[in-house]
Structure formats: C-alpha cells, structure tokens
Design a protein around this motif. Structure first.
Motif, short mmCIF file in Angstrom:
data_model
loop_
_atom_site.label_atom_id
_atom_site.label_comp_id
_atom_site.label_asym_id
_atom_site.label_seq_id
_atom_site.Cartn_x
_atom_site.Cartn_y
_atom_site.Cartn_z
N LEU A 7 0.82 -1.21 0.00
CA LEU A 7 0.00 0.00 0.00
C LEU A 7 0.85 1.26 0.00
CD1 LEU A 7 -2.77 1.36 0.17
CD2 LEU A 7 -2.60 1.20 2.66
N GLY A 8 1.91 1.30 0.81
CA GLY A 8 2.73 2.49 0.87
C GLY A 8 3.32 2.86 -0.48
N PHE A 9 3.85 1.88 -1.19
CA PHE A 9 4.44 2.15 -2.50
C PHE A 9 3.37 2.46 -3.54
CE2 PHE A 9 7.62 -0.52 -0.35
CZ PHE A 9 8.70 0.35 -0.40
N ALA A 10 2.19 1.83 -3.42
CA ALA A 10 1.09 2.15 -4.33
C ALA A 10 0.66 3.60 -4.14
CB ALA A 10 -0.09 1.21 -4.08
N LEU A 11 0.61 4.06 -2.89
CA LEU A 11 0.26 5.45 -2.62
C LEU A 11 1.30 6.41 -3.19
CD1 LEU A 11 -0.95 5.07 1.08
CD2 LEU A 11 -2.35 5.94 -0.79
N ILE A 12 2.58 6.07 -3.03
CA ILE A 12 3.65 6.94 -3.53
C ILE A 12 3.60 7.03 -5.05
CG2 ILE A 12 6.15 7.19 -3.76
CD1 ILE A 12 6.39 6.00 -0.94
N LEU A 13 3.50 5.88 -5.72
CA LEU A 13 3.47 5.87 -7.18
C LEU A 13 2.28 6.65 -7.73
CD1 LEU A 13 4.47 2.14 -7.86
CD2 LEU A 13 5.85 4.16 -8.34
N THR A 14 1.10 6.37 -7.18
CA THR A 14 -0.10 7.06 -7.65
C THR A 14 -0.05 8.55 -7.33
OG1 THR A 14 -1.34 5.02 -7.20
CG2 THR A 14 -2.62 7.00 -7.63
N GLY A 15 0.42 8.87 -6.13
CA GLY A 15 0.48 10.27 -5.71
C GLY A 15 1.45 11.10 -6.54
N VAL A 16 2.64 10.55 -6.81
CA VAL A 16 3.63 11.29 -7.60
C VAL A 16 3.13 11.50 -9.03
CG1 VAL A 16 5.94 11.16 -8.61
CG2 VAL A 16 5.60 10.59 -6.22
N ALA A 17 2.64 10.42 -9.66
CA ALA A 17 2.14 10.53 -11.03
C ALA A 17 0.94 11.47 -11.11
CB ALA A 17 1.77 9.15 -11.56
N ALA A 40 0.63 8.28 1.99
CA ALA A 40 -0.68 8.90 2.18
C ALA A 40 -0.60 10.42 2.07
CB ALA A 40 -1.26 8.50 3.53
N LEU A 41 0.47 11.01 2.60
CA LEU A 41 0.63 12.46 2.50
C LEU A 41 0.85 12.90 1.05
CD1 LEU A 41 2.85 13.09 5.66
CD2 LEU A 41 0.45 13.76 5.33
N ILE A 42 1.65 12.13 0.31
CA ILE A 42 1.87 12.44 -1.11
C ILE A 42 0.57 12.33 -1.89
CG2 ILE A 42 3.03 11.66 -3.22
CD1 ILE A 42 5.39 10.83 -1.45
N PHE A 43 -0.17 11.24 -1.62
CA PHE A 43 -1.45 11.04 -2.31
C PHE A 43 -2.44 12.14 -1.92
CE2 PHE A 43 -5.64 9.15 -2.95
CZ PHE A 43 -5.50 8.58 -4.21
N SER A 44 -2.42 12.55 -0.66
CA SER A 44 -3.31 13.63 -0.20
C SER A 44 -2.99 14.94 -0.91
CB SER A 44 -3.18 13.80 1.32
OG SER A 44 -3.96 14.87 1.77
N ASN A 45 -1.71 15.22 -1.09
CA ASN A 45 -1.33 16.44 -1.82
C ASN A 45 -1.83 16.40 -3.26
OD1 ASN A 45 -0.07 17.72 0.30
ND2 ASN A 45 1.96 16.93 -0.18
N PHE A 46 -1.78 15.21 -3.85
CA PHE A 46 -2.27 15.05 -5.23
C PHE A 46 -3.76 15.36 -5.32
CE2 PHE A 46 -4.44 11.35 -7.44
CZ PHE A 46 -4.76 12.07 -8.58
N VAL A 47 -4.58 14.73 -4.45
CA VAL A 47 -6.03 14.94 -4.56
C VAL A 47 -6.41 16.36 -4.17
CG1 VAL A 47 -6.59 12.50 -4.24
CG2 VAL A 47 -6.47 14.00 -2.25
N ASN A 48 -5.64 16.98 -3.27
CA ASN A 48 -5.90 18.39 -2.94
C ASN A 48 -5.61 19.29 -4.13
OD1 ASN A 48 -6.76 17.92 -0.31
ND2 ASN A 48 -4.71 18.11 0.56
#
Length: 452
Positions: free
Chosen positions: A21-31, A310-318
């Motif tokens: 999950l952690g790496f999935a969040l990072i990959l999705t969030g960065v992209a 989660a923080l990276i993904f949160s920044n993405f959706v924000n």
C-alpha cells in the motif's frame, strides 16, 4: 474531480495486484501530482511532438520535489518519534510473557461465571491492549493463550474465537494507541486528548462485550460452561503477577492527563518501564532486546512508508481539487454535520473489506479532516468515532483482519465459524458507535476536564 477518481481507481488496482500500500500510494500520488500540476498551468504531462514523445519535466520535478519534502518532513518529525517508542514498549511487554499472566488473572476473577472464560479473554485483551496498542498483536497473542483453556472447559469454538477476534479490536481504542497517534498527527489534533478520550469508550466497549458474552451463553445452552472457582488467595497471587502492567498504564495515562509530560515523553518513560518490568521478570536478555528493536524497526518502517505515501497522495487529490469539490458539494447540502460523519462511518465499513485499520486512517484522515474542520466538527470526538468505525472493519467479512489472525492461530477452525462467533460482538460495536454519535460526551467529557 475526474483525475482524483482515476487516482483512487489506480490505487485500488495496484493494491489488488499485490503492490504494498505504501508504494502504491507513492506511485499514484507522484504521477497524479505531476499530471495535476501540468493541468494547472494549461499543459499536458505527456505529449507527442515533432521530436517524438515529450514529457513535461517541470511538472515531474515539482512532483518529485514535493515527494522528497514529505519524506524529509516525516523522517525528521519529532512528534513521530512517539510511534517507534510505543511499538518498542509493546514489543518488550510481549517478550515479558505477560499475556499468560494477564489471562490467568482475568480468569481467576471471572472464569467461574457462565461464559467467564470468554469474559476473561476479553479482559486479558483489554489489559494487553493497554500497553500493546495493536489489534493484530493482541488477537495473535491471546489466541495462543486462551484457546487451549476454553477448549479444555468445553467452550464452543464459535464463542472462543469470536471473543478473541473481538477482544483484539480493543488494541487500537484503549490508549496508548498507535492509530490514535497517526490520526492526531494527520489531523493536527492533540494526541494527549485523543488518548484520554479513548478511555471511557474503551471501558464501555469492554463492558458491552461482557454483556454480549452473557447474552450468547444465555441463548446458547452449549456455550455456557463454567470454569473452576479459585480461592481468594490464589486470585490475589494471580493479580500480583500483573501489577507492573497496571503501574505502566497508570504512569503513562496519569502523566498525560495531569500534564506532567507529553505523549512523546510518556512513550520514552513507557519504554524504560517496560524494559525494567521485563528485566525484573528475568525475560530481558541481549537476544530479546535485539529482537524487540528489529521488530520495532520493521513495524516503524512500514508505518512511515504508508504515512509518506498517504501524505503524497493527499497532496495530489488536494491539488486536483477533490477536497474542495467534496467540501463545496457537502456545503450545498442542507443537512447537519452529524450526517456527514455517519456517511464517513459507512465509507470506513466498506473500506474495511479491503484495507487494514492503519491504512484506512492514513489514507482518509487528511481528506476527511479538511472537510470536517470547516463544518465545526470536534476532531477529538471524530477521532474516536473513526477508530471505532475502523475497528469494525477488522472483524467484518469478507476481509476481517483479526478474524484471519485468529484463523492462523487455530487452523482447525473454519473461517465461517469465526465469523459467526464474532457477529454478536459486531452488534455490540455498532451499539457503541451509535451511543457516541448520539452522546458525544462519552468521548469528550474526560478531555474537557483535562483542559480545565
């Protein structure tokens, strides 16, 4: 909004494909952040030009810079040191072989009653949870101790496994609790108040579990054997063996409540006390200390990777406007904030079929906090509501993590039997959730006194 929804779909797809999950969040969030950053300035992330495939390096650099900053902030955060300290405290207590003594002490006082061994199991879970802070560790540890005794006295596997799986959920409600620490950090809520707020709900849930056992053993005649009656002197000796755990809990929670020290200092004191307790019991050697440190490093690393993701993904959706769109949508609805909280509880129940408790909190708290705070919701109260909702996901099908932990400890018991056994306890947890939604003072009374 569309880009955010695509991001959630990609995240779920990666999770189902087995990506941690952690790496999935990072990959999705960065992209996703890079894509949203390019859209924000009217550009595209990837385009086809005269020179072939062209990539927007500015957007990618912005995403990587944001990710690096989040990693640095999490790794260097003083507040987050509370997590490895509480994990280490739980590891030392676990290696003190306290679980058997806790179970013996609980059953010394409760075992002679109808369903007393099941009640004693729940009480032992509550005691172990008070210094462990992990539902999975609580369920796994107590399973090995409680199942042989309950089978010896003729308890049905349904009641035995159900009480263990349900009792394990107390691990993230009774303080100190690692999920509460995560919630507090992500929502910028006072962790000390969250710990104090969890005391009454934790005790109330333990009492509701006792009532559930009493009702089950009244209805099911085959599941109501009694244990042996112990003399008072033997009960006292059993209680004396676990005085250390009560002292550690009193020092940590008492010190936080009276403002003597903050949660981070309390965690350090707890580690020292747990080490002294293990040493006094003759269980602290270099090997056990090293094993505890290794376990702490692995667990902390896992938590930190998921938190960073989660923080990276949160920044993405924000950046993509998801949080703002949801806030505007909710603001346009003519309903009270309590109904928004109820909807969030339902979302947690659905997510519990896919994610574990920590992942759910880390993934959702930054988004939900941004939505609920402008509505005036008490974030300490919502923290307790969220933890209880997440707990429900640990014991509900199809993927109740605690149920599968108990199954691994009792491979001869069918998974359907455990789910049937845990169902009455699910009802008890729903009752607690409703009570806290209707009577918020259950969670906010002690913090209010603490604030003076």
């Amino acid at each position: 909004m569309t880009l955010s929804l695509i991001g959630f779909v990609v995240l779920l797809a990666l999770s189902f494909l087995g990506v941690p999950l952690g790496f999935a969040l990072i990959l999705t969030g960065v992209a996703g952040f890079a894509w949203a950053r390019a859209d924000l300035v009217g550009q595209t992330l990837i385009s086809v030009g005269d020179a072939g495939l062209e990539v927007n390096t500015r957007a990618i650099n912005a995403a990587l810079s944001m990710s690096g900053q989040q990693m640095f902030d999490v790794a260097s955060s003083y507040s987050l040191t509370v997590i490895p300290l509480f994990v280490l405290m739980g590891a030392l207590i676990h290696r003190s072989e306290l679980s058997q003594d806790l179970y013996d002490a609980a059953n010394a006082f409760l075992g002679h009653r109808r369903g007393g061994l099941a009640m004693g199991t729940i009480a032992a879970c509550a005691g172990f949870a008070a210094v462990c802070g992990s539902s999975i560790a609580t369920a796994a540890t107590i399973s090995r101790v409680a199942m042989p005794s309950m089978r010896r006295y003729g308890y049905h596997d349904r009641l035995s496994t159900g009480s263990i799986a349900a009792g394990g959920t107390l691990g993230i409600l009774i303080p100190p609790s690692v999920p509460m620490v995560i919630y507090g950090l992500l929502s910028e809520t006072d962790i000390a108040q969250l710990f104090i707020a969890g005391i009454l709900p934790g005790l109330l849930l333990t009492a509701l579990f006792f009532v559930t056992v009493a009702m089950v053993t009244t209805i099911d005649q085959e599941a109501r054997p009694r244990g042996g009656v112990m003399p008072m002197a033997q009960r006292f000796r059993a209680f004396v063996k676990v005085w250390g755990i009560a002292l550690i809990f009193a020092i940590i929670i008492g010190g936080i409540y009276f403002g003597i020290f903050r949660p981070t200092e309390a965690a350090g004191i707890g580690v020292f006390a747990a080490g002294a307790f293990a040493l006094a019991r003759g269980k602290l050697s270099f090997r056990t200390l090293w094993a505890s440190v290794i376990e702490t490093g692995i667990t902390t690393g896992m938590i930190f990777v998921v938190a960073i993701g989660a923080l990276i993904f949160s920044n993405f959706v924000n950046l993509a406007g998801f949080t703002r769109a949801i806030t505007d949508f909710l603001g346009g609805m003519d309903v009270s904030a309590i109904w928004f909280v109820v909807m969030i509880c339902l979302i947690y129940l659905v997510m519990g079929c896919v994610f574990d408790s920590l992942a759910m909190l880390i993934l959702t708290v930054p988004i939900f906090a941004a939505i609920l705070e402008p509505l005036g919701v008490d974030m300490v109260w919502f923290g307790i509501v969220a933890v209880i909702s997440v707990e429900l996901g640990l014991i509900t099908p199809p993927v109740g993590i605690n149920v599968f932990v108990v199954k691994s400890a009792t491979p001869d018991v069918a998974i359907s039997t455990i789910f049937r056994g845990v169902f009455p306890f699910v009802i008890a947890m729903i009752v607690l959730l409703v009570l806290i939604l209707v009577f918020p003072g259950i969670a906010t009374w002690l913090p209010a006194i603490m604030r003076g």
